[in-house]
Design an enzyme around this catalytic site. Structure first.
Site, mmCIF file in Angstrom:
data_model
loop_
_atom_site.group_PDB
_atom_site.id
_atom_site.type_symbol
_atom_site.label_atom_id
_atom_site.label_comp_id
_atom_site.label_asym_id
_atom_site.label_seq_id
_atom_site.Cartn_x
_atom_site.Cartn_y
_atom_site.Cartn_z
ATOM 1 N N TYR A 62 0.812 -1.212 0.000
ATOM 2 C CA TYR A 62 0.000 0.000 0.000
ATOM 3 C C TYR A 62 0.850 1.268 0.000
ATOM 4 O O TYR A 62 2.031 1.238 0.286
ATOM 5 C CB TYR A 62 -1.057 0.007 1.086
ATOM 6 C CG TYR A 62 -0.691 -0.177 2.539
ATOM 7 C CD1 TYR A 62 0.577 0.020 3.049
ATOM 8 C CD2 TYR A 62 -1.695 -0.552 3.444
ATOM 9 C CE1 TYR A 62 0.851 -0.140 4.391
ATOM 10 C CE2 TYR A 62 -1.427 -0.717 4.802
ATOM 11 C CZ TYR A 62 -0.155 -0.500 5.270
ATOM 12 O OH TYR A 62 0.107 -0.660 6.606
ATOM 13 N N GLU A 63 0.207 2.356 -0.380
ATOM 14 C CA GLU A 63 0.870 3.651 -0.598
ATOM 15 C C GLU A 63 1.920 3.584 -1.704
ATOM 16 O O GLU A 63 2.894 4.325 -1.701
ATOM 17 C CB GLU A 63 1.498 4.188 0.695
ATOM 18 C CG GLU A 63 0.595 4.224 1.884
ATOM 19 C CD GLU A 63 -0.750 4.857 1.595
ATOM 20 O OE1 GLU A 63 -0.815 5.741 0.730
ATOM 21 O OE2 GLU A 63 -1.735 4.447 2.223
ATOM 22 N N GLY A 64 1.719 2.685 -2.650
ATOM 23 C CA GLY A 64 2.655 2.518 -3.758
ATOM 24 C C GLY A 64 3.575 1.357 -3.502
ATOM 25 O O GLY A 64 4.321 1.345 -2.527
#
Length: 601
Positions: A442-444
């Protein structure tokens, strides 16, 4: 479940001795009077008690019970979560590092990150509920109108309401340019938001009276791709004029995702069925505004890597001291017992020291990033703010991706130290593995962060962002020339620092001929960069420890252990850069020459 004990001595070492936070706070007028040494120490001590006594005991409970969605779409969190959040709000913890004009305490972001570390290590799933609110607060503070700040920000700062970020949709993850959620203007200046968002952490729960969703959607006639995305505030309950909550908005939890880990956090599918929302920032500039949220979240996610390493290390160390198995190869170390504690065995030491090196090095990196954020937010010198912003931008993808990758490694080593018992749920070590894996996604993902680092931060600046950091490393190495005690760290660090620039040049030259060279080299480049950054920080930590020993100290063993860990990092971990250097120069053809049909079984 491993008992969590806040590592107060380690926190103090990084804050006071490595990064000289007292001096740092005194140099920023906004913090000089509020972040005094006594105040900082008291806050950290009280935060440690809360995390040890309230959050750690319900960590396994959250994993076992998970969250429950009811027929009406409401969600109940695990036993103890709601009560712990009430105590968190009562203690004033949500408002710690936010502006006083919005009900905050005006303390530094770097102090807030210390609290976030302790919360995350004690109970990551629980910590995600207030954790997502920080990004929502920062986004509204920077891009919201005065009315939006008064309506939403004050409630978020107090902790009465929580926030989420709603980006991902079933058909798009990191490629937000193809999102389908729509926003249509209403006569009263609001918008009707329609669409489905997935993987929404803390999207629905029973811990706060309202939830403020920060949502990306597309206006009619907006340009295609990322240039046509706008950002909206969409509350669960519509606020009344007096600030109380009113009628229910048309946003609901369609289901809870069944996940590998972080079971205590409600990861929701959120349905927006003409929900009323309000635009934040300019039309079609939503992604620019959302980066405020995402960058906040990326530093928070980087923290998950080091907290996971810390939690797993604490559990593995206690077990290794107690568990008896075999005799030491160099002769019995506990002849009065049936066997020796496994901590005497070299390979167990290798695993424990790897965890220790990543935990302590990761803490130093996250705190360094937070220190730069203090300067960006409140520094009075424009040149210093600009330099800090550039350094923070360079370090963010490294911290997020590298620390989460090695955090996963550390948790796997924790299971390995326990042997068969590590595979059994009641010990809690396998939960750390499951909870931590999401941090690399998550978050890239790691790949997305790597492209951001190599493509945007380094190559698109003609290497300037890298040079800004390597100059810092170079100056440190220069200052230690002639220091025999530091030669074991400075010589390899200086060589690595030079090689870093040379490798960047080679990758950049290849990319000029074939853009796939960037993608093929990026993850190895990022991991190389992460090991190099931690190498610099471990060299600095060794220097601090050597100076403390030279000055005379009552904590000789502590500082000697710090130097020994630095030596371990340089001799056993830093050589990994050699493999990454070879791989990043191997060329895109080694990945792209295989036809797609040849991947089939």
């Amino acid at each position: 479940m491993p008992d969590y004990k806040a590592p107060l001595r380690e926190i103090k070492f990084v804050m006071d001795e490595l990064l000289e936070m007292p001096k740092h706070y005194a140099s920023i007028p906004a913090y000089a009077e509020v972040a005094t040494p006594d105040m900082v120490e008291a806050i950290i001590a009280e935060g440690a008690k809360f995390c040890e006594q309230e959050l750690a005991p319900i960590n396994r409970t959250g994993d076992i019970e998970g969250c429950t969605r009811h027929e009406d779409g409401s969600v109940t969190t695990p036993t103890g979560f709601k009560e712990a959040y009430a105590k968190y709000v009562e203690g004033g913890w949500p408002s710690l590092a936010h502006e006083e004009e919005h009900g905050g305490q005006g303390l530094p972001e770097s102090l807030g990150i210390v609290m976030s570390e302790m919360v995350g290590t004690a109970n990551w799933s629980w910590g995600m509920y207030p954790g997502l609110s920080h990004g929502a607060m920062n986004t509204i503070e920077l891009h919201g109108t005065s009315e939006q700040k008064e309506t939403y920000l004050t409630k978020l700062v107090s902790g009465e309401w929580t926030g989420t970020m709603c980006l991902t949709e079933p058909h798009c993850g990191s490629d937000l340019g193809i999102l389908k959620s729509k926003a249509e203007a209403n006569a009263d200046g609001s918008y009707s938001i329609s669409g489905t968002k997935i993987f929404i952490s803390a999207g629905e729960h029973d811990m706060a009276e309202n939830i403020v969703h920060i949502v990306l959607a597309r206006l009619p006639g907006a340009p295609e791709g990322t240039k046509g995305i706008s950002l909206f505030i969409v509350p669960k309950f519509l606020p009344n004029e007096d600030g109380t909550i009113g009628e229910r908005n048309a946003v609901s939890c369609g289901s809870i995702e069944h996940k590998m880990g972080i079971h205590g956090n409600a990861t929701c599918v959120m349905n927006f069925d003409g929900a009323k929302g309000w635009l934040i920032g300019p039309e079609n500039k939503g992604l620019n505004c959302m980066f405020t949220f995402m960058n906040t979240a990326r530093i928070g996610t980087a923290l998950q890597g080091s907290t996971a390493a810390e939690a797993s290390f604490q559990g593995a160390l206690a077990y290794a001291k107690d568990r008896l198995a075999m005799r030491s190869l160099s002769g019995p170390k506990a002849p009065e017992k049936a066997a020796d504690p496994i901590i005497v065995h070299p390979d167990v030491r290798r695993m424990l020291l790897t965890q220790k090196a990543f935990s302590e090095g990761g803490r130093a990196l996250v705190y360094l990033a937070a220190q730069q954020n203090d300067i960006v937010k409140k520094g009075e010198d424009e040149a210093e703010r600009k330099a800090a912003d550039e350094l923070l931008g360079f370090l963010t993808p490294i911290a997020k991706a590298f620390l989460t990758e090695v955090g996963c490694e550390a948790t796997n080593l924790g299971v390995q130290v326990f042997g068969g018992h590590g595979f059994i749920a009641e010990w809690g070590m396998e939960q750390l593995v499951r909870d931590t894996k999401i941090a690399t996604i998550y978050e890239g993902t790691t790949g997305i962060q790597a492209l951001d680092l190599l493509g945007r931060k380094v190559l698109m600046t003609q290497g300037e962002s890298l040079k800004n950091f390597t100059k810092i490393v170079h100056k440190f190495c220069q200052a230690e020339e002639g220091n025999e005690d530091m030669a074991q760290f400075v010589a390899p660090l200086a060589a690595l620092n030079k090689e870093w620039g040379d490798l960047t040049m080679k990758v950049g030259m290849g990319a000029m001929k074939n853009r796939d060279e960037v993608g093929s080299a990026s993850v190895d480049y990022l991991m190389y960069s992460g090991y190099a950054v931690l190498g610099y920080l471990w060299a600095r930590m060794a220097k601090v420890a050597q100076d403390a020993l030279a000055a005379g100290t009552t904590e000789e063993d502590y500082y000697k252990a710090k130097i020994a860990t630095a030596r371990f990092y340089f001799t056993r971990i830093l050589p990994r850069t050699k493999g990454h250097a070879e791989s990043m120069l191997a060329g895109a053809d080694t990945l792209m020459d295989i036809a797609e049909e040849h991947f089939a079984f």
